[in-house]
Design a protein around this motif. Sequence first.
Motif, PDB file in Angstrom:
ATOM      1  N   ALA A 129     -21.957  68.620  -6.915  1.00 21.46           N
ATOM      2  CA  ALA A 129     -23.379  68.801  -6.133  1.00 21.46           C
ATOM      3  C   ALA A 129     -22.683  69.268  -4.609  1.00 21.46           C
ATOM      4  O   ALA A 129     -23.428  69.129  -3.773  1.00 21.46           O
ATOM      5  N   GLY A 131     -20.366  72.333  -2.178  1.00 17.92           N
ATOM      6  CA  GLY A 131     -20.700  73.892  -1.744  1.00 17.92           C
ATOM      7  C   GLY A 131     -20.501  74.721  -3.075  1.00 17.92           C
ATOM      8  O   GLY A 131     -21.302  75.582  -3.257  1.00 17.92           O
ATOM      9  N   ALA A 132     -19.567  74.573  -4.253  1.00 22.33           N
ATOM     10  CA  ALA A 132     -19.157  75.275  -5.023  1.00 22.33           C
ATOM     11  C   ALA A 132     -20.448  75.291  -6.189  1.00 22.33           C
ATOM     12  O   ALA A 132     -21.159  76.308  -6.493  1.00 22.33           O
ATOM     13  N   ASN A 152     -23.898  64.565 -10.818  1.00 19.63           N
ATOM     14  CA  ASN A 152     -22.714  64.292 -10.110  1.00 19.63           C
ATOM     15  C   ASN A 152     -22.346  62.802  -9.890  1.00 19.63           C
ATOM     16  O   ASN A 152     -22.904  61.977 -10.281  1.00 19.63           O
ATOM     17  N   ARG A 153     -21.166  62.736  -9.449  1.00 22.19           N
ATOM     18  CA  ARG A 153     -20.606  61.230  -9.159  1.00 22.19           C
ATOM     19  C   ARG A 153     -21.427  60.665  -8.454  1.00 22.19           C
ATOM     20  O   ARG A 153     -21.752  59.446  -8.484  1.00 22.19           O
ATOM     21  N   THR A 154     -21.751  61.197  -7.274  1.00 18.76           N
ATOM     22  CA  THR A 154     -22.855  60.432  -6.401  1.00 18.76           C
ATOM     23  C   THR A 154     -24.089  61.090  -6.598  1.00 18.76           C
ATOM     24  O   THR A 154     -24.496  62.239  -6.287  1.00 18.76           O
TER      25      THR A 154
HETATM   26  P1  ATR Z   1     -16.547  72.380  -2.903  1.00 18.72           P
HETATM   27  O1  ATR Z   1     -16.896  73.173  -1.872  1.00 18.72           O
HETATM   28  O2  ATR Z   1     -15.263  72.757  -3.418  1.00 18.72           O
HETATM   29  O3  ATR Z   1     -17.819  72.173  -3.912  1.00 18.72           O
HETATM   30  P2  ATR Z   1     -17.505  69.861  -1.770  1.00 18.72           P
HETATM   31  O4  ATR Z   1     -18.516  70.363  -1.238  1.00 18.72           O
HETATM   32  O5  ATR Z   1     -16.639  68.962  -1.109  1.00 18.72           O
HETATM   33  O6  ATR Z   1     -16.400  70.790  -2.255  1.00 18.72           O
HETATM   34  O7  ATR Z   1     -17.931  69.089  -3.132  1.00 18.72           O
HETATM   35  C1  ATR Z   1     -17.062  68.547  -4.184  1.00 18.72           C
HETATM   36  C2  ATR Z   1     -17.573  68.051  -5.263  1.00 18.72           C
HETATM   37  O8  ATR Z   1     -16.686  67.599  -6.208  1.00 18.72           O
HETATM   38  C3  ATR Z   1     -18.613  66.936  -5.213  1.00 18.72           C
HETATM   39  O9  ATR Z   1     -19.756  67.179  -6.234  1.00 18.72           O
HETATM   40  C4  ATR Z   1     -17.857  65.756  -5.464  1.00 18.72           C
HETATM   41  O10 ATR Z   1     -18.493  64.701  -5.880  1.00 18.72           O
HETATM   42  P3  ATR Z   1     -19.264  63.555  -4.960  1.00 18.72           P
HETATM   43  O11 ATR Z   1     -20.338  64.276  -4.299  1.00 18.72           O
HETATM   44  O12 ATR Z   1     -19.714  62.478  -5.868  1.00 18.72           O
HETATM   45  O13 ATR Z   1     -18.076  63.291  -3.766  1.00 18.72           O
HETATM   46  C5  ATR Z   1     -17.132  66.396  -6.484  1.00 18.72           C
HETATM   47  N1  ATR Z   1     -15.771  65.483  -6.651  1.00 18.72           N
HETATM   48  C6  ATR Z   1     -14.574  65.798  -5.833  1.00 18.72           C
HETATM   49  N2  ATR Z   1     -13.692  64.692  -6.391  1.00 18.72           N
HETATM   50  C7  ATR Z   1     -14.211  64.098  -7.728  1.00 18.72           C
HETATM   51  C8  ATR Z   1     -13.744  63.386  -8.554  1.00 18.72           C
HETATM   52  N3  ATR Z   1     -12.334  62.842  -8.608  1.00 18.72           N
HETATM   53  N4  ATR Z   1     -14.458  63.183  -9.693  1.00 18.72           N
HETATM   54  C9  ATR Z   1     -15.711  63.705  -9.942  1.00 18.72           C
HETATM   55  N5  ATR Z   1     -16.190  64.482  -8.920  1.00 18.72           N
HETATM   56  C10 ATR Z   1     -15.430  64.778  -7.832  1.00 18.72           C
END
Ligand code: ATR
Length: 274
Positions: A129, A131-132, A152-154
């Motif tokens: 959830a 930016g990507a 999403n994890r969160t």
């Molecule tokens: P991006 O622009 O690459 O999407 P971001 O906006 O920081 O980067 O978002 C990172 C995403 O990867 C989030 O959905 C994050 O989950 P959380 O919102 O719970 O933090 C997810 N993410 C990052 N590391 C993770 C992990 N080890 N396991 C599961 N989800 C992960």
Amino acid sequence: MINRYTVIGQPIAHSLSPVVHHLFGDLTQRKINYTRTEATPETFEQVVRDFQASGAKGCNVTAPFKELAVKVCDRVAPHALRAGSVNTIHMQRDGALVGHSTDGPGLVADIQTNHRLELQAKRILLLGAGGAARGVVEPLLATQPASFHIANRTASKAAALADMFGADGAITAGGYDELAGENAFDIIINATTPSADGGRPLVPDTVISEQSLAYDMTYSSRDTDFMQWSTALGASSCNGLGMLVEQAAESFFIWEGVRPKTRLVFPRLNEMLS
Ligand code: ATR
């Protein structure tokens, strides 16, 4: 005259964009020069302005500057504003920097054209959830899937993202544990950021069936943990190489007004990568 482009990111040394765009130039008989440019959050805007002042026609923007690029552009296409992300800047003759987002259309084009999976009436699961993920919600919903779930994890972030696009179609959202009661999805798209040691989003195996396509938006030269997990469960899997090529084709069209035939690029690209 040679039209000049670059891709700006940090790090940027391994970006495949110059290779892909030069292949497009060959295919469409356009003379282009496409480079890689490293920036920092502090220098990003100046790097863009300097490149524009040098007479260039545009640039791509990659991590971690896609959100910042929205602010730097003079005008931003509505879909890019909603995505909160600009990956393509068109440097126009009147001096304006016009921002677009081609990531979402690139993902949809790859799934539907290259993987031959129509998304209409399918069950879609989007993991992540950030930016990507935000960048691909609108074009995915526009294909009119049967259902669209963001996990999403969160969990609260998934709910916030679903709220943002609620007017575009029915979206459900939640955490990973809540997926346990769900039937398998037709397509599972991993839009989470991979950690340095790999790993995958810890969703239950039941979200996957042998008919599913597991799509990892990350490009990696080896199979990602997400791909290995889904393949072991009998599903088809792929990484983000097709999306990379298709989003690049959309950018090329914005700048050059001609759409390269991407299917001709894949054999050459795979040959170069192997
Ligand atoms: P991006 O622009 O690459 O999407 P971001 O906006 O920081 O980067 O978002 C990172 C995403 O990867 C989030 O959905 C994050 O989950 P959380 O919102 O719970 O933090 C997810 N993410 C990052 N590391 C993770 C992990 N080890 N396991 C599961 N989800 C992960």
